[in-house]
Scaffold this active site. Structure first.
Site, PDB file in Angstrom:
ATOM      1  N   CYS A   1      18.459  37.999  56.839  1.00  0.00           N
ATOM      2  CA  CYS A   1      18.581  38.639  58.144  1.00  0.00           C
ATOM      3  C   CYS A   1      20.011  38.501  58.685  1.00  0.00           C
ATOM      4  O   CYS A   1      20.919  39.123  58.167  1.00  0.00           O
ATOM      5  CB  CYS A   1      17.534  38.090  59.119  1.00  0.00           C
ATOM      6  SG  CYS A   1      17.296  39.145  60.584  1.00  0.00           S
TER       7      CYS A   1
ATOM      8  N   HIS B   1      12.533  38.925  56.098  1.00  0.00           N
ATOM      9  CA  HIS B   1      12.325  37.472  56.087  1.00  0.00           C
ATOM     10  C   HIS B   1      11.340  37.081  54.981  1.00  0.00           C
ATOM     11  O   HIS B   1      10.127  37.128  55.174  1.00  0.00           O
ATOM     12  CB  HIS B   1      11.788  37.000  57.441  1.00  0.00           C
ATOM     13  CG  HIS B   1      12.802  37.013  58.531  1.00  0.00           C
ATOM     14  ND1 HIS B   1      13.570  35.905  58.848  1.00  0.00           N
ATOM     15  CD2 HIS B   1      13.210  38.012  59.368  1.00  0.00           C
ATOM     16  CE1 HIS B   1      14.392  36.215  59.835  1.00  0.00           C
ATOM     17  NE2 HIS B   1      14.197  37.487  60.160  1.00  0.00           N
TER      18      HIS B   1
ATOM     19  N   GLU C   1      10.626  34.185  53.993  1.00  0.00           N
ATOM     20  CA  GLU C   1      10.004  32.891  54.255  1.00  0.00           C
ATOM     21  C   GLU C   1       8.691  33.001  55.019  1.00  0.00           C
ATOM     22  O   GLU C   1       7.894  32.051  55.027  1.00  0.00           O
ATOM     23  CB  GLU C   1      10.967  31.976  55.020  1.00  0.00           C
ATOM     24  CG  GLU C   1      11.233  32.347  56.466  1.00  0.00           C
ATOM     25  CD  GLU C   1      12.365  33.348  56.645  1.00  0.00           C
ATOM     26  OE1 GLU C   1      12.914  33.445  57.751  1.00  0.00           O
ATOM     27  OE2 GLU C   1      12.696  34.070  55.669  1.00  0.00           O
TER      28      GLU C   1
ATOM     29  N   SER D   1       1.069   3.674  65.208  1.00  0.00           N
ATOM     30  CA  SER D   1       0.354   4.411  66.240  1.00  0.00           C
ATOM     31  C   SER D   1      -1.053   4.793  65.803  1.00  0.00           C
ATOM     32  O   SER D   1      -1.859   5.220  66.617  1.00  0.00           O
ATOM     33  CB  SER D   1       1.120   5.692  66.584  1.00  0.00           C
ATOM     34  OG  SER D   1       1.094   6.582  65.479  1.00  0.00           O
ATOM     35  N   GLY D   2      -1.329   4.656  64.515  1.00  0.00           N
ATOM     36  CA  GLY D   2      -2.591   5.146  63.974  1.00  0.00           C
ATOM     37  C   GLY D   2      -2.464   6.552  63.442  1.00  0.00           C
ATOM     38  O   GLY D   2      -3.369   7.067  62.795  1.00  0.00           O
ATOM     39  N   GLY D   3      -1.325   7.210  63.698  1.00  0.00           N
ATOM     40  CA  GLY D   3      -1.096   8.572  63.228  1.00  0.00           C
ATOM     41  C   GLY D   3      -0.636   8.620  61.785  1.00  0.00           C
ATOM     42  O   GLY D   3      -0.367   7.600  61.147  1.00  0.00           O
ATOM     43  N   VAL D   4      -0.511   9.843  61.270  1.00  0.00           N
ATOM     44  CA  VAL D   4      -0.186  10.054  59.863  1.00  0.00           C
ATOM     45  C   VAL D   4       1.197   9.504  59.519  1.00  0.00           C
ATOM     46  O   VAL D   4       1.362   8.767  58.535  1.00  0.00           O
ATOM     47  CB  VAL D   4      -0.239  11.562  59.516  1.00  0.00           C
ATOM     48  CG1 VAL D   4       0.110  11.787  58.047  1.00  0.00           C
ATOM     49  CG2 VAL D   4      -1.607  12.132  59.826  1.00  0.00           C
ATOM     50  N   ASP D   5       2.207   9.851  60.315  1.00  0.00           N
ATOM     51  CA  ASP D   5       3.588   9.525  59.954  1.00  0.00           C
ATOM     52  C   ASP D   5       3.830   8.029  59.887  1.00  0.00           C
ATOM     53  O   ASP D   5       4.370   7.520  58.895  1.00  0.00           O
ATOM     54  CB  ASP D   5       4.552  10.180  60.947  1.00  0.00           C
ATOM     55  CG  ASP D   5       4.420  11.686  60.997  1.00  0.00           C
ATOM     56  OD1 ASP D   5       3.935  12.267  60.009  1.00  0.00           O
ATOM     57  OD2 ASP D   5       4.778  12.289  62.026  1.00  0.00           O
ATOM     58  N   SER D   6       3.463   7.301  60.939  1.00  0.00           N
ATOM     59  CA  SER D   6       3.725   5.859  60.932  1.00  0.00           C
ATOM     60  C   SER D   6       2.885   5.155  59.874  1.00  0.00           C
ATOM     61  O   SER D   6       3.333   4.170  59.273  1.00  0.00           O
ATOM     62  CB  SER D   6       3.473   5.250  62.315  1.00  0.00           C
ATOM     63  OG  SER D   6       2.110   5.311  62.679  1.00  0.00           O
ATOM     64  N   SER D   7       1.677   5.651  59.615  1.00  0.00           N
ATOM     65  CA  SER D   7       0.808   5.034  58.601  1.00  0.00           C
ATOM     66  C   SER D   7       1.397   5.189  57.206  1.00  0.00           C
ATOM     67  O   SER D   7       1.432   4.234  56.420  1.00  0.00           O
ATOM     68  CB  SER D   7      -0.589   5.648  58.654  1.00  0.00           C
ATOM     69  OG  SER D   7      -1.195   5.448  59.916  1.00  0.00           O
TER      70      SER D   7
END
Length: 507
Positions: free
Chosen positions: A79, A167, A169, A221-227
């Site tokens: 583009c 585009h 993508e 935090s119990g979330g995906v990333d920190s786990s």
């Protein structure tokens, strides 16, 4: 040496999507501001120029010196990227008569050109531009056209330099991934050796070298990333990692106990801190949403800091920062999308170095890495959950009793989604406790109790979201269960607002 594609970001909303598509081709890539090309990096095998909100002829339009990349690497302009190369090298770019936006089809394309290898006749693509290339530079040739856009794609004759006006993508360009594969794999020569397995092996080795025998603290935090970050660090340094999980009293029902159990089963060294009494006391009587967030953020820092200081020999603070967090914090167009503060801004006097093992990963890659390491599926597929927890799902002041009511209602809703096989079809879901009461009848008695609203949305990145079209039978069952089983609730509503104009959370 890890091969990589460099994506130069000119401010397009879909630049991250280009990066995700390249990663899906098992190829590492970096998204950098348009003016930060890494000169002299031998691992670079190709360059992609993104779209932009500007016109190439605007005074403030972002520009680069093409001599830095032309002839040195294969280049694909998308583009604005295609228009910029054409305009800079002697072609013409002018405003289109009408904005060319939406689905289009390639009326013709060069079947012999490596960029279109394997393309089908009349392939659908997605256009989104107000300008169009009206004349190509000398020595350039058209390699694809639609019925309205003659120069839909081009190549510099005898050079590895391509531009596409559409585009590839986005999902609506049906063979867009094939086009990117033709460029990344066939033209640039990617070995396609970027994978969750290779990431785990490489990162564990790098963490061992970076951290040595140092102690590391990580806020869970119990979330995906920190786990996932915790499990990855645990593989690298084991007992030298200490995780701190703070309960501010507004987690989901039994979440503090259940998440601690999950972490212990994963072999993590976790300290659980029940600070709910402090948070409830400081939130007493507060109704303003922003004030609630500030109090919770401040208290979290104080609690985390106090616990972290007990680990006197710690030298590192680990965070679950992922790649989109860092991209969004880059000031590319002069406007930062959002500032990233993974743990709410810890005091500088903690004097810890920062370790971010997931800083190159997109969310879907984080989940793949988690699966590669054998983490339980319910941790990997967990819905996003706000840092302030249920505090921003209780409209009005916070009390332990209100939290109890909301936890019970929320538990029925979320468990219902799991039982009906709907949980993984929804991006995020929860219950909101409304600041109103309504009249009802239970048995032969008149009631005057609280109303709750159910919220469930579908999304890919949380930037936009649509309300989830859940089955009526499921909604009837959940509503009936909440009213019958949750003391204090006699009315259930469903939020059918999309984002925009609404937000996913109510506060």
């Amino acid at each position: 040496m890890q091969q990589k594609i460099i994506i130069l970001d000119f401010g397009s909303q879909t630049t991250q999507l280009i990066g995700r598509r390249v990663r899906e081709l098992d190829t590492f890539c970096e998204i950098l501001p348009y003016n930060k090309f890494p000169k002299g990096d031998p691992s670079v095998i190709g360059v992609i120029l993104s779209g932009s909100p500007f016109s190439v002829y605007d005074k403030e339009a972002f520009k680069i010196d093409l001599d830095e990349i032309r002839g040195k690497y294969p280049v694909l302009g998308i583009c604005y990227g295609a228009q910029f190369m054409s305009y800079t090298l002697g072609g013409n770019v002018e405003p289109a008569g009408t904005r060319e936006y939406g689905r289009a089809n390639l009326a013709s394309f060069d079947k012999e050109n490596p960029l279109f290898k394997g393309f089908e006749e009349n392939s659908q693509v997605w256009m989104s531009h107000g300008d169009t290339i009206t004349k190509l530079p000398e020595g350039f040739k058209v390699i694809a056209s639609t019925d309205k856009v003659v120069n839909a794609a081009y190549q510099a004759v005898g050079e590895q330099l391509w531009g596409v006006q559409f585009h590839p993508e986005v999902f609506h360009s049906v063979q867009g991934t094939l086009l990117l594969k033709n460029f990344v794999v066939d033209i640039c020569g990617s070995k396609q050796d970027w994978s969750a397995a290779s990431f785990v092996d490489t990162t564990v080795a790098e963490l061992k070298e970076q951290l040595g025998d140092d102690r590391v603290i990580l806020g869970l935090s119990g979330g995906v990333d920190s786990s996932v970050a915790a499990v990855l660090l645990n593989k690298a340094i084991g007992k030298n990692l200490t995780c701190i999980f703070v309960d501010h009293g507004m987690l989901r029902k039994n979440e503090f106990k259940n998440v601690l159990h999950d972490y212990e089963c994963l072999g993590l060294n976790v300290i659980g801190v029940d600070a709910s009494a402090k948070f409830f006391k400081d939130l007493e009587g507060v109704t303003d949403p922003e004030q609630k967030r500030k109090i919770i953020g401040r208290d979290f820092v104080e609690v985390f800091d106090a616990e972290a200081r007990k680990i006197t020999d710690a030298k590192w603070l680990a965070q679950g920062t992922i790649y989109p967090d860092r991209i969004e914090s880059l000031n590319i167009t002069g406007k930062t999308i959002k500032s990233h503060h993974n743990v709410g801004g810890l005091p500088e006097e903690m004097n810890l170095q920062l370790c971010e093992p997931l800083k190159w990963l997109f969310k879907d890659e984080v989940r793949r890495v988690g699966r590669q390491m054998g983490m339980p599926e319910h941790l990997i597929t967990r819905h996003p959950f706000p840092g302030p927890g249920l505090a921003v799902r209780i409209l009005g002041d916070i009390t332990p009793e209100k939290v109890r009511v909301l936890q019970d209602a929320d538990d029925i809703f979320i468990q219902g989604l799991r039982d009906w096989g709907l949980y993984d079809q929804v991006w995020q879901a929860g219950v909101i406790l409304l600041p109103v009461k309504s009249v009802g009848v239970m048995g032969d008695e008149r009631t005057y109790e609280r109303a709750v609203a159910l919220r469930a949305v579908t999304s890919t990145d949380a930037m936009t979201a649509d309300w989830a079209h859940l089955p009526y039978d499921f909604m009837a069952k959940v509503s009936n269960d909440i009213i019958n089983k949750v003391k204090g609730v006699n009315r259930v509503c469903y939020d059918i607002s999309s984002k925009p104009p609404s937000t996913i959370e109510w506060e």
